[in-house]
Design a protein around this motif. Sequence first.
Motif: not given
Ligand code: PRX
Length: 510
Positions: A212, A288-290, A312-313, A315-317, A404, A419, A425, A430
């Motif tokens: 992020t 980053g999380e729900p 509420d966004t 995404w992932q690494t 996810d 997940r 998380n 993560r």
């Molecule tokens: O499980 C999802 C959760 O964070 C994971 C990705 O983690 P990371 O690669 O560290 O990146 C975090 C920042 C982008 C995902 O597989 N996650 C991320 N955003 C959300 C989420 N779970 C629910 N809602 C979200 N908005």
Amino acid sequence: MVEYICSRGSSLRLRELLDTTCRLANTLKKYGIHKGDRVAIYMPVTPLAVAAMLACARIGAIHTVVFAGFSAESLAGRIIDSGCKAVITYNQGVRGGRVVELKKTVDEAVKNCPGVKHVFVAQRTDNKVHMDDRDIPLEEEMAKEAPVCAPESMDSEDMLFMLYTSGSTGKPKGIVHTQAGYLLYAAVTHQHVFDYQQGDVFGCVADIGWITGHSYVVYGPLCNGGTSVLFESTPLYPDPGRYWETVQRLKINQFYGAPTAIRLLLKYGDKWVKTYDRSSLKTLGSVGEPINHEAWQWFYRVVGDSRCTLVDTWWQTETGGVCIAPRPSEEGAEVIPAMAMRPFFGIVPALMDENGKVIEGNDVSGALCIAQPWPGLARTIYGDDQRFIDAYFKKYPGYYFTGDGAYRSPEGYYQITGRMDDVINISGHRLGTAEIEDAMDEHPAVPETAVVGYPHEIKGEGAFAFIVLKEDTVQTENVKEELKSIVASKIAKYAVPDHVLLAGSLCRKM
Ligand code: PRX
């Protein structure tokens, strides 16, 4: 205007950032760092840390930023895996009013990293730290260099950086992002997901040690010629009004943070928010999380005065930038609380059933995959193409599997359900449960461990460890404390299990 504003109040124009970046780039070159070399950055969020990332990019070196809360062993593992030739750090850090011994941690890490030829040490505090022959006082060397450094020509598919993240098995993997695709995706998502307009002050409070921070503190805002805030503190220091005081002082227009911090702050009540003027805010973002309903409503109503769009966004690494979010959408389109909702331009989500078949229709749940590539998708795992294929493309051939689960509502909107693998998380960080188990397994009295995530009111998830002790172990309470400190020193403090439970035996499914 292109500017970085620090939470401490100072600001840096693009011209100064460019000068600093070039001086740092020239210093790296003087000490033998060239195109393709890997450089670890172990620094908190500061202008110099941003310049360090950009200096690597300028000379075609590949940065791997390691979150400055990781232990020496975690840092060493990343340095060795990526074959870093150099580390850039500070003498010390200051976080939440406490001094953090960054250089000491680097010293301990590089003891086991013969490939590291130099450690560049910048000054964050006035305290002197021990310097070895391989250590270079960064600012002193930068002062000798010219503020001009021609950028290296790069191919669009050359690596820009790698960033380590956890999977369900094995050690953290170095996710590789490339020059053109990643930058394009970071820029376009920054603009459209947050409705970023020229002149806005973008306030992403993430650390640059995570994706992020890469995409929405550094690369996205810079590609868009934007003003970006560097937040070095914690939400509670010096008091729970820190975020909102920063919003008022810097007139932040977009505020982007993690649900864990929102859950923490709402416990302190509305007064810390209402003390400060937040009329500059237009968009609020969560990542980053729900985000649970209570946190969403508080963020929307109290922080955003029920007038800001809350995105509420999801995404992932690996995805490089936001893939599912309420925006972009037509002006005035509905935003449903606690729901990521709409795929971004070019993202084609698919939900899969247990047999690997695409689930059609709405009001259905399944494994969240993405059906076609997009510019920000990671290209590989550093040094291990096969692991990349196995982890993301094997389970559902032809699709990228996110790990996810998701629900598609009757209206066709997406909600992330969590997940589906052994990744947990904790406070938006993560972590593979296997990483914690591997660390604890090193204790001589503990032959077997199993770690699971459990719901935690503030952190979202916490780690719960079950352990089996050797029969002759007597000091069981000591062992529990020793296990916690092993996890802190092998991974990071945030990974320490909240609960350690003794079990007679662990019966696993084979
Ligand atoms: O499980 C999802 C959760 O964070 C994971 C990705 O983690 P990371 O690669 O560290 O990146 C975090 C920042 C982008 C995902 O597989 N996650 C991320 N955003 C959300 C989420 N779970 C629910 N809602 C979200 N908005």
